[in-house]
Design a protein around this motif. Structure first.
Motif, mmCIF file in Angstrom:
data_model
loop_
_atom_site.group_PDB
_atom_site.id
_atom_site.type_symbol
_atom_site.label_atom_id
_atom_site.label_comp_id
_atom_site.label_asym_id
_atom_site.label_seq_id
_atom_site.Cartn_x
_atom_site.Cartn_y
_atom_site.Cartn_z
ATOM 1 N N ARG A 292 63.975 -37.272 13.666
ATOM 2 C CA ARG A 292 64.138 -35.897 13.203
ATOM 3 C C ARG A 292 64.776 -35.893 11.818
ATOM 4 O O ARG A 292 65.747 -36.600 11.568
ATOM 5 C CB ARG A 292 65.027 -35.105 14.171
ATOM 6 C CG ARG A 292 65.207 -33.637 13.753
ATOM 7 C CD ARG A 292 66.079 -32.873 14.729
ATOM 8 N NE ARG A 292 67.477 -33.245 14.639
ATOM 9 C CZ ARG A 292 68.357 -32.680 13.800
ATOM 10 N NH1 ARG A 292 67.967 -31.730 12.956
ATOM 11 N NH2 ARG A 292 69.617 -33.062 13.809
ATOM 12 N N ASP B 212 64.271 -29.729 10.077
ATOM 13 C CA ASP B 212 63.406 -29.029 11.024
ATOM 14 C C ASP B 212 62.059 -29.726 11.193
ATOM 15 O O ASP B 212 61.117 -29.157 11.715
ATOM 16 C CB ASP B 212 63.195 -27.576 10.585
ATOM 17 C CG ASP B 212 62.536 -27.459 9.218
ATOM 18 O OD1 ASP B 212 62.269 -28.505 8.571
ATOM 19 O OD2 ASP B 212 62.286 -26.322 8.774
ATOM 20 N N GLN B 213 61.983 -30.986 10.758
ATOM 21 C CA GLN B 213 60.756 -31.764 10.884
ATOM 22 C C GLN B 213 60.939 -32.948 11.828
ATOM 23 O O GLN B 213 62.039 -33.468 11.992
ATOM 24 C CB GLN B 213 60.321 -32.341 9.524
ATOM 25 C CG GLN B 213 59.841 -31.362 8.495
ATOM 26 C CD GLN B 213 59.354 -32.077 7.246
ATOM 27 O OE1 GLN B 213 59.149 -33.295 7.227
ATOM 28 N NE2 GLN B 213 59.170 -31.313 6.179
ATOM 29 N N ARG C 84 54.034 -35.502 9.686
ATOM 30 C CA ARG C 84 55.155 -34.581 9.801
ATOM 31 C C ARG C 84 54.742 -33.446 10.731
ATOM 32 O O ARG C 84 53.626 -32.930 10.636
ATOM 33 C CB ARG C 84 55.539 -34.011 8.431
ATOM 34 C CG ARG C 84 55.941 -35.054 7.402
ATOM 35 C CD ARG C 84 56.246 -34.392 6.051
ATOM 36 N NE ARG C 84 56.430 -35.365 4.990
ATOM 37 C CZ ARG C 84 57.600 -35.914 4.651
ATOM 38 N NH1 ARG C 84 58.693 -35.544 5.298
ATOM 39 N NH2 ARG C 84 57.689 -36.797 3.682
ATOM 40 N N TRP C 85 55.673 -33.087 11.636
ATOM 41 C CA TRP C 85 55.444 -31.962 12.542
ATOM 42 C C TRP C 85 56.651 -31.038 12.501
ATOM 43 O O TRP C 85 57.788 -31.484 12.274
ATOM 44 C CB TRP C 85 55.265 -32.443 13.980
ATOM 45 C CG TRP C 85 54.135 -33.386 14.231
ATOM 46 C CD1 TRP C 85 52.839 -33.070 14.520
ATOM 47 C CD2 TRP C 85 54.194 -34.813 14.271
ATOM 48 N NE1 TRP C 85 52.092 -34.193 14.728
ATOM 49 C CE2 TRP C 85 52.902 -35.288 14.578
ATOM 50 C CE3 TRP C 85 55.216 -35.745 14.067
ATOM 51 C CZ2 TRP C 85 52.608 -36.642 14.685
ATOM 52 C CZ3 TRP C 85 54.928 -37.092 14.165
ATOM 53 C CH2 TRP C 85 53.642 -37.535 14.472
ATOM 54 N N SER C 86 56.436 -29.778 12.778
ATOM 55 C CA SER C 86 57.534 -28.842 12.955
ATOM 56 C C SER C 86 58.218 -29.146 14.276
ATOM 57 O O SER C 86 57.551 -29.259 15.313
ATOM 58 C CB SER C 86 57.015 -27.406 12.965
ATOM 59 O OG SER C 86 57.992 -26.526 13.486
ATOM 60 N N THR D 53 52.582 -30.477 9.877
ATOM 61 C CA THR D 53 52.946 -29.818 8.615
ATOM 62 C C THR D 53 52.588 -30.652 7.401
ATOM 63 O O THR D 53 52.754 -30.191 6.275
ATOM 64 C CB THR D 53 54.451 -29.518 8.573
ATOM 65 O OG1 THR D 53 55.188 -30.739 8.658
ATOM 66 C CG2 THR D 53 54.850 -28.595 9.716
#
Length: 253
Positions: free
Chosen positions: A90, A93-94, A107-109, A116
């Protein structure tokens, strides 16, 4: 015995200075939880009440938010079929994740696990963790590579050493109290590393957990470390294991 195993993994080359002492630890099981036996666990971390897990294998790789009590995915996103998922960590916020040999990162939220963006890097991707402002990557070599997580520009490398000898095969990573904890692939060991020097400060021998989890086969190895900093809980699991464990260190010395 586990010192001998690590010595066999070490690359040739003698230490030029006296190595620092290495603490040796066993473990005790605090509690066990269900874990999906189809999960080829590659990355693990704890955030805001949940375990986040990344799995590997082409066509089966995913990133998921898990219910600790049941082991079931509350939310998940599959990777493209041509990507072999590896470690995740982490960053704000990614969620940032790497892949094995493709040189592709994702990359993900963290809120909804929606993609993202992507990035590229040289070499293989094994494990990732955050140390301060750096994203730290293991790649199968004895080196930990430090990146700017925003641009994925490499900043430096640190060679991990046991008794002065380089140690390869560092896999999943987790940062606990400023030190990097790493699974040593195909062994029952976790090493605790000083990220400034690369020296291994302690060894955790988790022999017996694989059998307790009912795991069989050469691929069903220990892999996955997560730390709940708020409640000071340490979680571990393995590839295709039926259990995820909360453990505590024991018999250190």
């Amino acid at each position: 015995m586990f010192f001998l195993a690590l010595a066999l993994l070490a690359e040739p080359g003698a230490a030029t200075t006296a190595p620092p002492p290495v603490e040796r630890c066993g473990y005790r099981i605090v509690q066990s939880y269900p874990h999906d036996t189809t999960s080829f666990t590659q990355g693990l971390f704890w955030h805001d009440g949940h375990i986040y897990e990344a799995t590997g294998q082409y066509g089966k790789s995913r990133v998921a938010r898990l219910d600790l009590r049941t082991g079931k995915a509350l939310s998940e996103t599959r990777l493209p079929a041509d990507q072999f998922g590896e470690g995740i960590t982490r960053w704000g916020d990614q969620i940032i994740g790497v892949t094995w040999q493709g040189g592709v990162g994702n990359r993900w939220s963290i809120e909804d696990l929606k993609p993202t963006g992507t990035f590229s890097y040289d070499g293989e991707g094994w494990g990732v963790t955050m140390v301060g402002d750096d994203l730290v990557l293991s790649d199968g070599t004895p080196d930990l590579r430090f990146f700017d997580p925003a641009t994925m520009t490499e900043r430096k490398r640190v060679t991990v050493r046991f008794a002065g000898r380089p140690i390869p095969m560092l896999n999943e990573l987790e940062t606990i109290d400023g030190q990097v904890w790493a699974n040593v692939w195909m062994t029952d060991f976790i090493v605790r590393i000083d990220p400034a020097t690369g020296n291994i400060a302690s060894l955790l021998d988790l022999s017996g957990l694989k059998a307790d989890a009912g795991a069989r086969g050469t691929d069903s190895v220990l892999n996955g470390i997560a730390w709940d900093a708020e409640k000071k809980r340490l979680f571990v699991t393995g590839k295709y294991w039926a259990k995820l464990y909360e453990i505590a260190l024991a018999d250190c010395g």
